[in-house]
Each structure stands twice: as C-alpha cells, then as structure tokens.
Design a protein around this motif. Structure first.
Motif, PDB file in Angstrom:
ATOM      1  N   ILE A  26      -6.205   2.381  -1.081  1.00  0.00           N
ATOM      2  CA  ILE A  26      -7.614   2.519  -0.942  1.00  0.00           C
ATOM      3  C   ILE A  26      -7.525   4.197  -0.757  1.00  0.00           C
ATOM      4  N   VAL A  27      -7.919   4.793  -1.975  1.00  0.00           N
ATOM      5  CA  VAL A  27      -7.738   6.258  -2.206  1.00  0.00           C
ATOM      6  C   VAL A  27      -8.941   6.957  -2.405  1.00  0.00           C
ATOM      7  N   ARG A  28      -8.802   8.437  -1.897  1.00  0.00           N
ATOM      8  CA  ARG A  28      -9.995   9.367  -2.243  1.00  0.00           C
ATOM      9  C   ARG A  28      -9.588   9.903  -3.558  1.00  0.00           C
ATOM     10  N   ILE A  80      -6.333  -2.165 -12.114  1.00  0.00           N
ATOM     11  CA  ILE A  80      -7.832  -1.948 -12.054  1.00  0.00           C
ATOM     12  C   ILE A  80      -8.333  -0.930 -11.073  1.00  0.00           C
ATOM     13  N   ALA A  81      -9.486  -0.240 -10.977  1.00  0.00           N
ATOM     14  CA  ALA A  81      -9.791   0.403  -9.966  1.00  0.00           C
ATOM     15  C   ALA A  81     -11.181   0.081  -9.551  1.00  0.00           C
ATOM     16  N   PHE A  82     -11.402  -0.164  -8.372  1.00  0.00           N
ATOM     17  CA  PHE A  82     -12.930  -0.571  -7.971  1.00  0.00           C
ATOM     18  C   PHE A  82     -13.686   0.777  -7.241  1.00  0.00           C
ATOM     19  N   GLY A  83     -14.883   0.860  -7.374  1.00  0.00           N
ATOM     20  CA  GLY A  83     -15.511   1.691  -6.683  1.00  0.00           C
ATOM     21  C   GLY A  83     -15.996   1.194  -5.181  1.00  0.00           C
ATOM     22  N   PHE A  84     -14.993   1.719  -4.323  1.00  0.00           N
ATOM     23  CA  PHE A  84     -15.082   1.088  -2.976  1.00  0.00           C
ATOM     24  C   PHE A  84     -16.641   1.301  -2.443  1.00  0.00           C
ATOM     25  N   ASP A  85     -17.195   2.647  -2.528  1.00  0.00           N
ATOM     26  CA  ASP A  85     -18.502   3.074  -2.359  1.00  0.00           C
ATOM     27  C   ASP A  85     -19.591   2.080  -2.717  1.00  0.00           C
ATOM     28  N   GLU A  88       0.932  -1.303  -0.180  1.00  0.00           N
ATOM     29  CA  GLU A  88      -0.046  -0.055   0.056  1.00  0.00           C
ATOM     30  C   GLU A  88       0.920   1.225   0.050  1.00  0.00           C
ATOM     31  N   ILE A  89       0.914   1.890  -0.982  1.00  0.00           N
ATOM     32  CA  ILE A  89       1.741   3.303  -1.218  1.00  0.00           C
ATOM     33  C   ILE A  89       0.706   4.437  -1.707  1.00  0.00           C
ATOM     34  N   GLU A  90       1.017   5.469  -0.850  1.00  0.00           N
ATOM     35  CA  GLU A  90       0.003   6.650  -0.925  1.00  0.00           C
ATOM     36  C   GLU A  90       0.637   7.540  -2.131  1.00  0.00           C
ATOM     37  N   THR A  91      -0.137   8.215  -2.948  1.00  0.00           N
ATOM     38  CA  THR A  91       0.020   9.107  -4.086  1.00  0.00           C
ATOM     39  C   THR A  91      -0.200  10.543  -3.897  1.00  0.00           C
ATOM     40  N   THR A 119     -14.416   7.282  -2.939  1.00  0.00           N
ATOM     41  CA  THR A 119     -13.080   6.211  -2.635  1.00  0.00           C
ATOM     42  C   THR A 119     -13.065   4.939  -3.511  1.00  0.00           C
ATOM     43  N   GLN A 120     -11.773   4.758  -4.020  1.00  0.00           N
ATOM     44  CA  GLN A 120     -11.703   3.488  -4.764  1.00  0.00           C
ATOM     45  C   GLN A 120     -10.260   2.536  -4.200  1.00  0.00           C
ATOM     46  N   ILE A 121     -10.621   1.347  -4.803  1.00  0.00           N
ATOM     47  CA  ILE A 121      -9.694   0.404  -4.437  1.00  0.00           C
ATOM     48  C   ILE A 121      -8.784   0.499  -5.662  1.00  0.00           C
ATOM     49  N   ASP A 122      -7.636   1.069  -5.667  1.00  0.00           N
ATOM     50  CA  ASP A 122      -6.495   1.307  -6.821  1.00  0.00           C
ATOM     51  C   ASP A 122      -5.544   0.067  -6.785  1.00  0.00           C
ATOM     52  N   ILE A 123      -5.364  -0.616  -7.823  1.00  0.00           N
ATOM     53  CA  ILE A 123      -4.413  -1.550  -7.856  1.00  0.00           C
ATOM     54  C   ILE A 123      -3.674  -1.834  -9.211  1.00  0.00           C
TER      55      ILE A 123
END
Length: 585
Positions: free
Chosen positions: A222-224, A532-537, A169-172, A240-244
C-alpha cells in the motif's frame, strides 16, 4: 496531589461514544472535546465528543463549584469528565449513547479553545477552502472521523486478505530515477551530486518487476505515489495505491484473486458483490457503451447500424456514410414521451461533445422522427434495434470514435433512479486494450499502458509494421463507471522489451540510460509475471459513497495542488538553493 497522580486519576476509562445501558452504575472517565453546552438553570448538559461519538454529561446544583466550571466551558475545549453512568430520563433515539448519561463528579480542562472559524457539525457549514485551511478542525467532524476510520479498516482488510493468499508486503524506494509513466515526475535535486535529480515514483513498476526477478513471487504494497498533473475530483498530486504483482499468473486465477479482494473491501459496508465480474474486451466496451470505463448501472446499450442503413432512402445518412462516417444507435425503452424541445437539447449536447448532430426516431401511435424515411425503412431500423411501441432511438452519424464517445456520454448521463443506482455495485473487467495509441502532439505511437506491458502473442508480427493493431495483455477493473484499477501481464523477455522501446521511439542510448539496469536484470532469468494497481483513495471514496477522493484523504491538496493548511508549496531561501546547485530563473 502530585502531577503523576493527578495525570493517572484522569486516565480515560471509556470512549464517550461507546457508553451503553450495560455501563449503568459504572464510574467512568471520559476525555474529549466539548461539542456544546446547554444551561437549564438547575442543570447544565455538556456533550463530550471523541472519535467514537458523543455522550452527555450532566452537572447538577448539588455541586455548585462544578456547575460554575461547566458554565465557563467553550466549544472545542479539551476536557475530562469523571462520573457515574445513569439512565437518561429523556431518551435520545438519534444517538447510540442516547439511553445513558454521565452524572459528573469532577471536571478538568486540559486545553481551552478559542472560537473556531466554523462549527464542527455535519453537514459542514464552511467552504471547502476554509475547511482545508483548518483541516485539523474539519477532521473532528463525526463524518470525517468515520471516513478516516473506514480508510484504516480498508487498508487492514487488504493486508489481511493478501497475507492469507501468500503475498508479502515489501517496501520500494521513494527516491528513484525518472521514468516515462505518462505524467510529469516530481523531481528531487541531489545535494551530494549537484545537477542530478531523483524522481518521486509515479508507481513502483520497475521495482516490483525486479522483485519478481529476485524470486519474491507474490508481492504487494500500500504505497504512496506522485504525479505532477492537472487535478480532478478523483486525482491528487500524491495518492495511495494497492500495488500487486505475482509470478506465473493465470489470467482467470488472477482475476478471481482480485475479485476476492474487492469482496473483502466492500464487505466493510455490509454490501455483497456479484461474482464473477462481467468481462468485456476494449472493443466490446467501446461499441456497446462508448467508453472503456462503462457504467453498467445504466441499462442501455449502443448498436452499430452502419450496414443496416446503407440502402435506406435518406440523403443525410447516405452522405455521412459516403464521407466515411458510421451510424451508431441507442435504444431507450419507454422514452417516446420526450418532447421535441428535450430532444433538441440532446442534439445541442451532442454538438457540444464534438459530434455533427443527433437524429432520433420514436414509435408512439406511428412514427415520429427528425429523419424523413419510408415506412419500410423505419421498420428496418426498428427491427435492428429491437425497438417496441413507446420506445425512443437516438443516432449519431460521424467518425467512429466521435460517434461512440458522444453517444456513450449521452448514455452514461441518461436520467435514472439515482438513489437506486447509488446502492448498486457493478464491476467489469475491460481487457485487450490497444498496446499503443497515436499522439498528435508527439506525432508517434505512445503506450496506452506502461511500456512494460506484454503484447498479445498473436500480434507480435505486427509490432513494427502495424503497431496500431497490436493488442495488449492489459486489463482495467471498472466500478460504476470509475476505473479503480489497472494492470497487465508484463514483458519478461529482454529482446521483446527492447523492441517495444524502439517502437516507442527511444534510441539505444536513451534505452540504456533509463532502463539499462532493468534490461540487464531481465537477462538473468525473469519469470512470467503480471500485476495490477488499485487506486486506494478511489476505492475508499466509492466505499464511503462520496463524489471526491478529497473527502476520504486526511490532508488533501486543492485542485491547484496547494496545501492550504501548511502553505505548501512554499519558497526556499538562497542558501538552500545554493546547497543544491540551483538557481530560480
């Protein structure tokens, strides 16, 4: 008693909602909110609520001063109750704590409450606007407490699963450059560099690709993210999305990894999902379901009948085909009992959706139809559809996309057992999208997916000559007709990325200004990568069985992008504008 000692003596020992018969005889301290009081004369019952649920405290006449204090309690006041757990004489089977109660020996009011604008009960008894204005009260409802807890559990499941599979997990950055992602950016003016702006990220797309170039071959976050666009029930300006992202991806390995992630998330609701997920190309999804987000819970499929009906004796059909239309059909087993009035309403719906009209055939003690056909033509059409006695078939003759989308919408909304459908989880991967789509507004091709998406290798010769036919190495994950994730294999070759920008109409100067650093990074050895990016909400919404993501977001905006609780967006004063070098027109 000193303040420190007094505070220590009111330290919570148990959550109210956690009390069970096993705690019988224990001395406990509960801290929470007063849900309601019931004065029985010789007894006063007070329901104490916290994030785990409710517990009943009982105040008795042998402690008259304590009873008087309890009588003065108001709903939603914050209190502490000390006492001994005992069995209830009248069990409440509707409460997990319904077998026990607390015989109160002391009471402390930490903070009284004035009369709330609405009752803190499920289901809510206030308008959405009022609930959003007093969101901190709405969040006290047991259902909202459960759903925010579920959101936490889902985030934890994501982190644990991806960690087990070697992802870091790395913040951008949140402050970045504006980029073309298909929606408007939220801009942030720079005070230091007046006249220049940051943008809040629509996604961490370039940063996560840069991390692949940097050698962090498995990244997640898990990013805003932020998009300045019109809202719907499943959209918010900040989300919020799950970014992979991963390097050296094999498509099947990548699909399997993400199917496992979905399995880990939906296990939280005790539901199992079938694997592997269905795979459909974009072309198959459109032809069978009239949508690139097909809801596979609806057991109906469309068919192309254009070739079948070219020689049938119907002037209406022949005329439509001669004008370039295609004929799409939808067989609905057992629906021949629909009345003429109901079928006319379907025709009106088709026109409202943009089609020229709708034809129908049903077999019920012979043929009945809005078309005049011979017995042989009816048999021919029915055989092509695989129809049987008591079935109904619907048809639209129109331009291909108009026919597909209209009949697809009729299919999607076809009545069924809604309670059964709600329990179903039908995932499908949709792949091989077109790389470009034509923009009438801009009169040029635009990216259907982010412009970093790799074209299908076999379609590279068509990039400049026939871009509409180029397929993308892109994929969406759809659940019950809702797109929950989207991604692609990325371009890792600098020259190919430049070609894509050129097809999109970007000049050399624009390309260098917006993507210069990224193109240079690609020249230093970029591995093949994809993500891929998943819509966490959206995922939590589906996990909770809700219709809107606003019900699973702690502090949502309205459909006008307003925060009714804080009053944002708000005006700023002239001094702040002056500091930023800005002036309101």
């Amino acid at each position: 008693m000193s303040e420190e000692t007094e505070h220590a003596s009111w330290k919570r020992t148990h959550y109210a909602g956690a009390l069970r018969p096993a705690h019988e005889g224990s001395e406990v301290v509960l801290c929470g909110w007063v849900q309601k009081t019931r004065d029985m004369g010789h007894l006063i019952f007070v329901d104490i609520r916290d994030r785990e649920g409710l517990a009943q405290a009982v105040f008795q006449t042998d402690r008259p001063e304590l009873m008087e204090e309890a009588k003065r309690l108001r709903n939603e006041s914050v209190v502490g109750v000390r006492g001994r757990v005992r069995r209830r004489s009248a069990v409440n089977p509707d409460l997990p704590t319904g077998e026990v109660e607390v015989e109160a020996s002391a009471l402390r009011v930490f903070a009284p409450s004035k009369l709330p604008p609405f009752a803190i009960v499920d289901p809510p008894q206030a308008s959405e606007e009022l609930r959003f204005k007093y969101r901190y009260l709405d969040l006290r409802r047991p259902k909202m407490q459960r759903q925010i807890r579920l959101r936490h559990d889902a985030a934890l499941a994501v982190r644990n699963y991806l960690n087990r599979n070697g992802f870091l997990e790395i913040e951008t950055p949140i402050l970045a450059n504006p980029t073309p992602e298909g929606a408007r950016d939220y801009l942030v003016p720079s005070r230091i560099s007046k006249g220049r702006f940051y943008a809040l990220p629509q996604s961490p797309q370039q940063f996560k690709q840069t991390l692949m170039i940097a050698g962090f071959d498995r990244y997640f976050q898990i990013v805003r993210c932020f998009r300045d666009e019109d809202l719907r029930a499943d959209r918010q300006p900040e989300f919020t999305q799950i970014d992979i992202e991963m390097s050296f991806p094999e498509r099947e390995e990548f699909f399997e990894l993400n199917e496992g992630l979905m399995e880990a998330i939906f296990a939280l609701s005790g539901r199992t999902i079938g694997r592997p997920f269905v795979r459909l190309t974009y072309a198959e999804a459109m032809e069978k379901y009239g949508s690139d987000k097909p809801d596979l819970r609806v057991p109906l499929e469309m068919r192309d009948l254009t070739a079948t009906v070219r020689d049938i004796a119907s002037d209406v059909i022949r005329g439509a085909l001669a004008a370039g239309a295609e004929l799409k059909g939808l067989l609905v087993p057992g629906a021949a009992s629909m009345s003429r009035g109901q079928l006319d309403k379907l025709g009106e719906k088709a026109k409202a959706l943009g089609a020229k009209g709708l034809f129908w055939i049903k077999k019920q003690n012979g043929w009945k139809s809005s078309l005049k056909l011979s017995e042989a033509d009816f048999d021919k059409v029915w055989a092509s559809l695989g129809g049987a006695e008591n079935d109904l078939a619907l048809f639209i003759a129109d331009a291909r996309l108009a026919a597909l989308k209209t009949l697809g919408e009729i299919r999607r909304t076809w009545p069924g057992d809604e309670s059964a459908r709600k329990e179903m989880l039908r995932f499908v991967w949709v792949t091989d999208f077109p790389l470009f789509e034509w923009s009438e507004e801009e009169q040029r091709p635009v990216s259907m997916h982010p412009p970093f998406t790799a074209p299908a290798a076999g379609d590279l010769p068509l990039l400049e000559t026939d871009p509409a036919r180029v397929r993308a190495q892109a994929y969406d994950l759809v659940l019950n007709g809702v797109e929950v994730g989207g991604g692609s294999v990325r371009i890792h070759d600098r020259d190919l990325q430049r070609r894509i920008f050129k097809v999109l109409g970007l000049s050399e100067a624009e390309t260098e200004e917006k993507f210069g650093y990224f193109l240079e990074a690609l020249s230093f050895g970029a591995p093949p990568h994809g993500g891929i990016a998943f819509g966490f909400d959206r995922l939590v919404m589906l996990l909770a069985g809700e219709e809107s993501i606003r019900e699973v977001i702690p502090f949502p905006k309205t459909t006008s992008a307003l925060d009714l609780m804080t009053g944002s967006p708000s005006a700023v004063d002239e001094r702040q504008l002056s500091d930023l070098g800005l002036k309101i027109k």
